[in-house]
Design a protein around this motif. Structure first.
Motif, PDB file in Angstrom:
ATOM      1  N   ARG A  76      11.704  63.727-122.006  1.00 12.06           N
ATOM      2  CA  ARG A  76      11.554  65.162-121.749  1.00 12.06           C
ATOM      3  C   ARG A  76      10.868  65.402-120.409  1.00 12.06           C
ATOM      4  O   ARG A  76      11.249  66.285-119.644  1.00 12.06           O
ATOM      5  CB  ARG A  76      10.744  65.816-122.872  1.00 12.06           C
ATOM      6  CG  ARG A  76      11.460  65.904-124.197  1.00 12.06           C
ATOM      7  CD  ARG A  76      10.684  66.758-125.176  1.00 12.06           C
ATOM      8  NE  ARG A  76      10.692  68.154-124.734  1.00 12.06           N
ATOM      9  CZ  ARG A  76       9.878  69.088-125.195  1.00 12.06           C
ATOM     10  NH1 ARG A  76       8.956  68.773-126.091  1.00 12.06           N
ATOM     11  NH2 ARG A  76       9.951  70.324-124.758  1.00 12.06           N
TER      12      ARG A  76
ATOM     13  N   SER B 231      13.514  64.599-117.663  1.00 11.44           N
ATOM     14  CA  SER B 231      14.757  65.366-117.608  1.00 11.44           C
ATOM     15  C   SER B 231      14.587  66.857-117.776  1.00 11.44           C
ATOM     16  O   SER B 231      15.443  67.633-117.372  1.00 11.44           O
ATOM     17  CB  SER B 231      15.716  64.866-118.691  1.00 11.44           C
ATOM     18  OG  SER B 231      15.202  65.169-119.984  1.00 11.44           O
TER      19      SER B 231
ATOM     20  N   ALA C 182      14.746  68.235-120.652  1.00 16.41           N
ATOM     21  CA  ALA C 182      15.584  68.581-121.801  1.00 16.41           C
ATOM     22  C   ALA C 182      14.723  68.956-122.999  1.00 16.41           C
ATOM     23  O   ALA C 182      13.531  68.662-123.053  1.00 16.41           O
ATOM     24  CB  ALA C 182      16.491  67.408-122.159  1.00 16.41           C
TER      25      ALA C 182
ATOM     26  N   ASP D 263      17.340  67.420-128.119  1.00 17.80           N
ATOM     27  CA  ASP D 263      18.352  66.875-127.204  1.00 17.80           C
ATOM     28  C   ASP D 263      17.903  65.517-126.669  1.00 17.80           C
ATOM     29  O   ASP D 263      18.704  64.584-126.544  1.00 17.80           O
ATOM     30  CB  ASP D 263      18.588  67.836-126.033  1.00 17.80           C
ATOM     31  CG  ASP D 263      19.290  69.116-126.466  1.00 17.80           C
ATOM     32  OD1 ASP D 263      20.075  69.047-127.425  1.00 17.80           O
ATOM     33  OD2 ASP D 263      19.045  70.164-125.852  1.00 17.80           O
TER      34      ASP D 263
ATOM     35  N   LEU E 124      22.388  63.045-120.987  1.00 19.45           N
ATOM     36  CA  LEU E 124      21.963  64.444-120.946  1.00 19.45           C
ATOM     37  C   LEU E 124      22.658  65.199-119.814  1.00 19.45           C
ATOM     38  O   LEU E 124      23.080  66.340-119.974  1.00 19.45           O
ATOM     39  CB  LEU E 124      20.445  64.527-120.771  1.00 19.45           C
ATOM     40  CG  LEU E 124      19.607  64.168-121.998  1.00 19.45           C
ATOM     41  CD1 LEU E 124      18.143  63.997-121.600  1.00 19.45           C
ATOM     42  CD2 LEU E 124      19.736  65.240-123.076  1.00 19.45           C
TER      43      LEU E 124
ATOM     44  N   LEU F 232      22.651  69.040-120.153  1.00 16.94           N
ATOM     45  CA  LEU F 232      21.376  69.379-120.771  1.00 16.94           C
ATOM     46  C   LEU F 232      20.179  69.004-119.916  1.00 16.94           C
ATOM     47  O   LEU F 232      19.046  69.157-120.339  1.00 16.94           O
ATOM     48  CB  LEU F 232      21.257  68.679-122.134  1.00 16.94           C
ATOM     49  CG  LEU F 232      22.325  69.070-123.161  1.00 16.94           C
ATOM     50  CD1 LEU F 232      22.232  68.181-124.387  1.00 16.94           C
ATOM     51  CD2 LEU F 232      22.158  70.520-123.551  1.00 16.94           C
ATOM     52  N   ALA F 233      20.411  68.464-118.727  1.00 17.36           N
ATOM     53  CA  ALA F 233      19.279  68.067-117.882  1.00 17.36           C
ATOM     54  C   ALA F 233      19.686  68.058-116.429  1.00 17.36           C
ATOM     55  O   ALA F 233      20.848  67.912-116.092  1.00 17.36           O
ATOM     56  CB  ALA F 233      18.790  66.677-118.281  1.00 17.36           C
TER      57      ALA F 233
END
Length: 495
Positions: A216, A219, A221, A225, A244, A249-250
């Motif tokens: 996290r 990224s 995200a 995820d 991701l 998502l990132a």
């Protein structure tokens, strides 16, 4: 999570805020497709709108509705958010400093609201409490976050029965009771999660909270995820980041270059040759020490007569080798130090720039830009541009082929998610790779001083031909083990 001051009406006018979030997602999707068909001006306006929306709403884009609880740091700055929460009868937990008014705060927490380490501790504790609460509520329904193939968190929480305890916030005893109820249930009482059909080994793969947090941080995200990405890639961090990005998502490892290593970078130019040297220390206090700074300046001077770091360590510095001088300083100052690396560059013009300087020639970031031609008035701003944008290479030809191939693979997978024909996908990839080159190569980047032209064009207009650059940042790429702040305090108190 909002780390900018909350906008008025974020809670009381959620429909409008929700529409703005939808617009942000639409812009992200269009920019991710390369913003094809837009003029330069339209694209610039869209990038500005994206930046403003991301700063204000990026942290709550997945919230889905008005929150059940508000956690606030600095009630003075966030008085409007507290007021809106009271109108909607949303409970407020807040860190209340000595200059703050606890009125309207349901659960005040006395503490410092402007110290970075204290704020990090508060946020970590509230995040863990939220995760524990969600895990306990899901656990009471027989669901196991660690074993589930899919984790529809909001849906599962909505279907979960209300907890028996009515107190809020729940006491330690009630949370412990929930955990014991879930953990002590008979083997057949909790439905077994469906094993992953494609890979049994993945179903058994244990993804730790520390791995999820690291992904996290790197990224940006969401929690679930990040967990799913790690599960899909067997815990491989780099592969998870690519996964991701493929899913949109990132942003590519936005946070992967961060490090806490200290020290200084020194730059020096002599007879058309510039050198940059990084000398590390354990703490920032030593980097501010005049004795340490004098040593770093002498190391940079010695670097002019050698070709690489190994030779620099053996170079003469006042009758002793550089390595011997550093060793003596370690004994004198009482902290570990090292000459980590050096780089050299030559040209008709060599411009320098130091960011966060402690002296004119050394600081946290040092930049050298070499060029054919003589125009220091343009060469220096270009060196400032390098410090700000951190380009990966001078031009497309200088990029690592492995980096190019990896980017093409990720972009291709993203394009295939759209379901468009291969012929269209090929054109999409060409456009996206052009945008990629504009972002990571110095000559193709938009000049920060004048975004209407590229760095390459600005240099050409000034009679310069940029032949190379060096950007060196303190601690860049060093793996640093972070000690848990709460554990550090506990250890100190117990000493």
């Amino acid at each position: 999570c909002m780390n900018h001051r909350g906008l008025g009406g974020t809670l009381t006018n959620w429909n409008t805020v929700s529409a703005s979030i939808s617009r942000l997602k639409a812009i992200d999707e269009q920019m991710g497709m390369g913003a094809e068909g837009l003029t330069k001006k339209e694209r610039l306006n869209m990038e500005r709108a994206q930046g403003k929306l991301q700063a204000s709403l990026g942290g709550i884009r997945e919230m889905g509705g008005v929150p059940d609880l508000l956690f606030v740091i600095d009630t003075n700055k966030e008085a409007l958010a507290v007021s809106e929460a009271r109108k909607l009868s949303i409970p407020v937990i807040a860190v209340v400093d000595s200059n703050s008014n606890p009125e309207g705060i349901d659960y005040p927490i006395p503490g410092n609201d402007d110290a970075a380490r204290a704020i990090a501790l508060y946020c970590d504790l509230i995040a863990r409490a939220a995760l524990d609460g969600m895990a306990a509520q899901l656990g009471s329904t027989g669901l196991d976050l660690g074993e589930m193939e899919e984790t529809p968190l909001e849906g599962a929480l909505a279907e979960a029965p209300a907890p028996a305890a009515t107190e809020y916030p729940p006491s330690r005893s009630s949370v412990a009771e929930l955990r014991q109820t879930t953990q002590g249930a008979p083997a057949g009482a909790i439905p077994a999660a469906k094993p992953r059909r494609t890979d049994v080994r993945r179903a058994k793969m244990a993804i730790t909270a520390a791995q999820v947090k690291e992904l996290r941080d790197k990224s940006g995200a969401g929690m679930m995820d990040a967990k799913k990405a790690l599960t899909e890639t067997d815990g491989d961090m780099e592969a998870a980041i690519d996964w991701l990005r493929t899913k949109g998502l990132a942003k590519a490892a936005k946070k992967s270059g961060r490090t806490a290593a200290e020290g200084l970078v020194a730059v020096r130019v002599e007879n058309g040759t510039g050198v940059a040297v990084e000398v590390n220390s354990e703490t920032d206090f030593v980097a501010k020490n005049a004795e340490f700074q004098t040593m770093v300046a002498s190391v940079a001077e010695a670097a002019h007569g050698v070709a690489d770091t190994e030779a620099l360590l053996g170079a003469d510095m006042g009758g002793k080798t550089v390595a011997e001088v550093v060793t003596e300083k370690v004994a004198t100052i009482g902290e570990n130090m090292s000459v980590r690396r050096m780089a050299k560059i030559s040209g008709e013009t060599v411009a320098t720039y130091v960011h966060n300087p402690v002296t004119p020639s050394m600081g946290k970031i040092g930049v050298l830009v070499a060029a054919a031609g003589s125009n220091e008035d343009v060469a220096r701003p270009i060196s400032m541009h390098v410090a700000a944008t951190n380009p990966a290479a001078l031009s497309e030809a200088d990029l690592d082929p492995a980096v190019i191939e990896r980017e093409k693979t990720v972009l291709t997978e993203q394009a295939r998610e759209s379901g468009k024909p291969d012929a269209v996908i090929e054109k999409m990839i060409v456009g996206r790779m052009k945008k990629f080159y504009e972002e990571v190569t110095l000559l193709n980047q938009k000049f920060v001083i004048n975004p209407d032209v590229t760095v390459g064009q600005a240099a050409k207009d000034a009679g310069l031909d940029i032949t190379g650059f060096v950007r060196m940042e303190v601690g860049e790429g060093i793996e640093v083990v972070e000690e848990d702040f709460a554990a550090e305090v506990a250890k100190t108190m117990g000493a």
